[in-house]
Design an enzyme around this catalytic site. Structure first.
Site, PDB file in Angstrom:
ATOM      1  N   GLU A 118      30.083   5.186   3.611  1.00  0.00           N
ATOM      2  CA  GLU A 118      29.975   3.806   4.062  1.00  0.00           C
ATOM      3  C   GLU A 118      29.746   2.891   2.859  1.00  0.00           C
ATOM      4  OE1 GLU A 118      26.124   4.617   6.424  1.00  0.00           O
ATOM      5  OE2 GLU A 118      26.097   2.483   5.998  1.00  0.00           O
TER       6      GLU A 118
ATOM      7  N   CYS B 121      26.518   5.874   8.888  1.00  0.00           N
ATOM      8  CA  CYS B 121      25.994   7.181   8.469  1.00  0.00           C
ATOM      9  C   CYS B 121      26.579   8.338   9.279  1.00  0.00           C
ATOM     10  CB  CYS B 121      24.474   7.197   8.566  1.00  0.00           C
ATOM     11  SG  CYS B 121      23.713   5.890   7.590  1.00  0.00           S
TER      12      CYS B 121
ATOM     13  N   HIS C 159      19.637  12.744  11.327  1.00  0.00           N
ATOM     14  CA  HIS C 159      19.927  11.745  10.297  1.00  0.00           C
ATOM     15  C   HIS C 159      18.592  11.114   9.892  1.00  0.00           C
ATOM     16  CE1 HIS C 159      21.292   8.373   8.101  1.00  0.00           C
ATOM     17  NE2 HIS C 159      20.971   7.495   9.028  1.00  0.00           N
TER      18      HIS C 159
ATOM     19  N   ASP D 197       0.871  -1.185   0.000  1.00  0.00           N
ATOM     20  CA  ASP D 197       0.000   0.000   0.000  1.00  0.00           C
ATOM     21  C   ASP D 197       0.907   1.234   0.000  1.00  0.00           C
ATOM     22  OD1 ASP D 197      -2.963   0.881   1.847  1.00  0.00           O
ATOM     23  OD2 ASP D 197      -1.547   2.237   0.880  1.00  0.00           O
TER      24      ASP D 197
HETATM   25  N1  COA Z   1      -0.388   3.541   5.608  1.00  0.00           N
HETATM   26  C1  COA Z   1       0.302   4.273   6.499  1.00  0.00           C
HETATM   27  N2  COA Z   1       1.294   3.761   7.284  1.00  0.00           N
HETATM   28  C2  COA Z   1       1.597   2.460   7.143  1.00  0.00           C
HETATM   29  C3  COA Z   1       0.902   1.632   6.224  1.00  0.00           C
HETATM   30  C4  COA Z   1      -0.129   2.215   5.433  1.00  0.00           C
HETATM   31  N3  COA Z   1      -0.807   1.509   4.543  1.00  0.00           N
HETATM   32  N4  COA Z   1       1.419   0.392   6.322  1.00  0.00           N
HETATM   33  C5  COA Z   1       2.398   0.442   7.264  1.00  0.00           C
HETATM   34  N5  COA Z   1       2.494   1.697   7.757  1.00  0.00           N
HETATM   35  C6  COA Z   1       3.430   2.192   8.753  1.00  0.00           C
HETATM   36  C7  COA Z   1       3.630   1.265   9.931  1.00  0.00           C
HETATM   37  O1  COA Z   1       2.607   1.418  10.895  1.00  0.00           O
HETATM   38  C8  COA Z   1       4.983   1.748  10.434  1.00  0.00           C
HETATM   39  O2  COA Z   1       4.822   2.936  11.150  1.00  0.00           O
HETATM   40  P1  COA Z   1       5.471   3.113  12.627  1.00  0.00           P
HETATM   41  O3  COA Z   1       6.940   2.889  12.428  1.00  0.00           O
HETATM   42  O4  COA Z   1       5.148   4.520  12.979  1.00  0.00           O
HETATM   43  O5  COA Z   1       4.852   2.074  13.469  1.00  0.00           O
HETATM   44  C9  COA Z   1       5.723   2.101   9.145  1.00  0.00           C
HETATM   45  O6  COA Z   1       4.719   2.240   8.142  1.00  0.00           O
HETATM   46  C10 COA Z   1       6.719   1.054   8.700  1.00  0.00           C
HETATM   47  O7  COA Z   1       6.078  -0.183   8.754  1.00  0.00           O
HETATM   48  P2  COA Z   1       6.862  -1.491   9.191  1.00  0.00           P
HETATM   49  O8  COA Z   1       5.922  -2.613   9.197  1.00  0.00           O
HETATM   50  O9  COA Z   1       7.675  -1.238  10.438  1.00  0.00           O
HETATM   51  O10 COA Z   1       7.865  -1.613   7.930  1.00  0.00           O
HETATM   52  P3  COA Z   1       9.053  -2.582   7.638  1.00  0.00           P
HETATM   53  O11 COA Z   1       8.986  -3.846   8.399  1.00  0.00           O
HETATM   54  O12 COA Z   1       9.102  -2.665   6.153  1.00  0.00           O
HETATM   55  O13 COA Z   1      10.342  -1.805   8.182  1.00  0.00           O
HETATM   56  C11 COA Z   1      12.055  -0.175   8.117  1.00  0.00           C
HETATM   57  C12 COA Z   1      10.563  -0.426   7.986  1.00  0.00           C
HETATM   58  C13 COA Z   1      12.314   1.306   8.065  1.00  0.00           C
HETATM   59  C14 COA Z   1      12.561  -0.713   9.452  1.00  0.00           C
HETATM   60  C15 COA Z   1      12.785  -0.858   6.921  1.00  0.00           C
HETATM   61  O14 COA Z   1      12.483  -0.154   5.775  1.00  0.00           O
HETATM   62  C16 COA Z   1      14.271  -0.943   7.084  1.00  0.00           C
HETATM   63  O15 COA Z   1      14.802  -1.943   7.560  1.00  0.00           O
HETATM   64  N6  COA Z   1      15.008   0.114   6.610  1.00  0.00           N
HETATM   65  C17 COA Z   1      16.456   0.132   6.613  1.00  0.00           C
HETATM   66  C18 COA Z   1      17.049   0.430   7.975  1.00  0.00           C
HETATM   67  C19 COA Z   1      16.772   1.767   8.466  1.00  0.00           C
HETATM   68  O16 COA Z   1      16.409   2.640   7.716  1.00  0.00           O
HETATM   69  N7  COA Z   1      16.984   1.958   9.785  1.00  0.00           N
HETATM   70  C20 COA Z   1      16.749   3.203  10.455  1.00  0.00           C
HETATM   71  C21 COA Z   1      17.722   3.549  11.528  1.00  0.00           C
HETATM   72  S1  COA Z   1      19.334   3.929  10.901  1.00  0.00           S
END
Ligand code: COA
Length: 389
Positions: A81, A113, A235, A31
């Protein structure tokens, strides 16, 4: 009276192509709300086959050289990195491409980062030792996760070049700094891998711990109170992370987390990261660029910086925006760097993602794709060959 040292000029560059998150969502059935709202990302920069951290870094730095010359620059520190060599510093190629004198020290810094913030602080120290010198600090990264992994939606690519010196035209860096290091495995890239490994939820938690840790130390070092800051540059691995981090900090300090207050403190810092994606070392300085380019007037205002690098090291520090800064911005060039990107569809993005330089030691030309000023023309005998277009 103590010297005023900080960021005298700042310029950004990003990749040749852009993939909108709508295309990624259509491919993997996500979505779009999860991307646009959940992580706060709209599109990601994708590098051409003939772009890398060197071409991005040189593209970001060249306008600084054009404006200020090379006379005072005696050090170039490139933080990344997504390094291209285990031994040779990527900055040496940049040094050559942008025409720095041979009397220059060049080194590469790495700590996920966070690296560019270490570079900035080291630069301040060098300038304090000899105020006649300037240091060119470049943050340059291409963020690449495995295809079809949760991290894929948070990829991006960019470089930010900053000229650090006395009597800076943009932002004076203040002395107190809050530091925090913790040995965690939230994100890493072993030498044998092209893509990063990440435990996404662990990294979000580790980042929030680091926010607390740096703030606690910053306060103990005699830093400002939270209320003194006009804005905060975090960041931004994805822009929603800045919101999570700032709410966490406000909660930790016992302050109100009213959404309007949070948006007022961060809203203008996310504009570039939202459409470029994660640029690792450059991300927090893209936040600064977006803030300076958009805010009405920040003269004399304090900006808080929270730099986080997985693994992990973090730092909280402050900068004061200098009178007359708006005359030295590169707002039009920054917009141009973003709007000039050519949109690619999912198939083209996937092909670019899978592209690798041959590792057989032969002579290989890279496809001519970039329209930027520098290109990685090929590889020969394991040596990268760069040209100026
Ligand atoms: N509409 C609105 N929001 C939605 C949604 C929808 N249809 N579906 C999911 N979401 C929201 C979730 O509720 C969540 O929000 P929250 O974090 O406020 O609870 C968010 O979108 C992400 O959903 P999630 O299920 O946690 O996603 P994911 O398992 O794909 O993981 C990351 C997200 C960022 C952890 C992943 O992209 C990642 O590993 N990124 C690389 C590492 C990174 O960026 N780390 C950050 C620190 S350096």
């Amino acid at each position: 009276m103590s010297l005023s040292i900080g960021i005298h000029d700042l310029s950004l560059a990003t990749g040749e192509f852009v993939l909108p998150h709508t295309a990624l969502a259509a491919h993997n059935g996500t979505d779009i709300g999860k991307y646009h709202v959940g992580i706060g990302q709209e599109s990601m920069s994708v590098t051409a086959a003939d772009e890398d951290i060197v071409t991005l870094a040189a593209t970001a730095a060249a306008p600084l050289i054009a404006r200020h010359g090379t006379d005072r620059i005696r050090t170039l520190v490139l933080a990344t990195e997504s390094s291209i060599d285990q031994a040779k510093a990527a900055g040496i190629y940049v040094h050559s491409l942008i025409g720095l004198p041979s009397a220059t020290r060049v080194v590469e810094l790495k700590q996920a980062c966070y690296g560019a913030t270490a570079a900035l602080q080291f630069a301040v120290g060098l300038v304090r030792r000899d105020p006649a010198q300037q240091v060119l600090v470049i943050a340059s990264d291409v963020s690449r996760y495995d295809l079809d992994s949760p991290g894929e939606a948070t990829q991006g690519a960019a470089a930010v070049a900053m000229l650090v010196g006395v009597d800076p035209a943009l932002v004076r860096i203040e002395d107190p700094s809050g530091l925090y290091t913790a040995d965690v495995m939230d994100f890493w890239r072993p030498n044998y891998r092209d893509t990063a490994l990440v435990d996404g939820q662990e990294s979000v938690g580790a980042y929030l711990q680091a926010v607390e840790g740096t703030w606690k130390d910053y306060t103990e070092q005699g830093g400002r109170t939270l209320e003194e800051f006009a804005a905060f540059c975090y960041h931004q691995p994805f822009t929603k992370m800045a919101y999570k981090a700032h709410r966490h900090l406000l909660n930790y300090c016992g302050l109100d987390t009213d959404p309007d207050t949070v948006t007022a403190a961060l809203g203008q810092t996310t504009a570039y990261n939202r459409v470029i994606g994660n640029s690792y070392t450059a991300s927090v300085y893209l936040a600064l660029a977006a803030l300076l380019d958009q805010a009405d007037d920040l003269t004399g205002k304090s900006v808080g910086f929270l730099s986080y690098g997985s693994g992990s090291v973090a730092e909280f520090f402050a900068g004061t925006v200098v009178a007359g800064y708006s005359n030295h911005l590169r707002t039009d060039a920054h917009h141009e760097a973003i709007t000039r990107r050519t949109e690619v569809d999912y198939a083209a993005y996937r092909a670019l993602h899978e592209h690798r330089l041959p590792a057989d030691g032969g002579d290989h030309a890279t496809p001519a794709q970039t329209t930027g000023p520098y290109r990685l023309a090929g590889i020969s005998g394991h040596k990268r060959l760069y040209t100026t277009r």
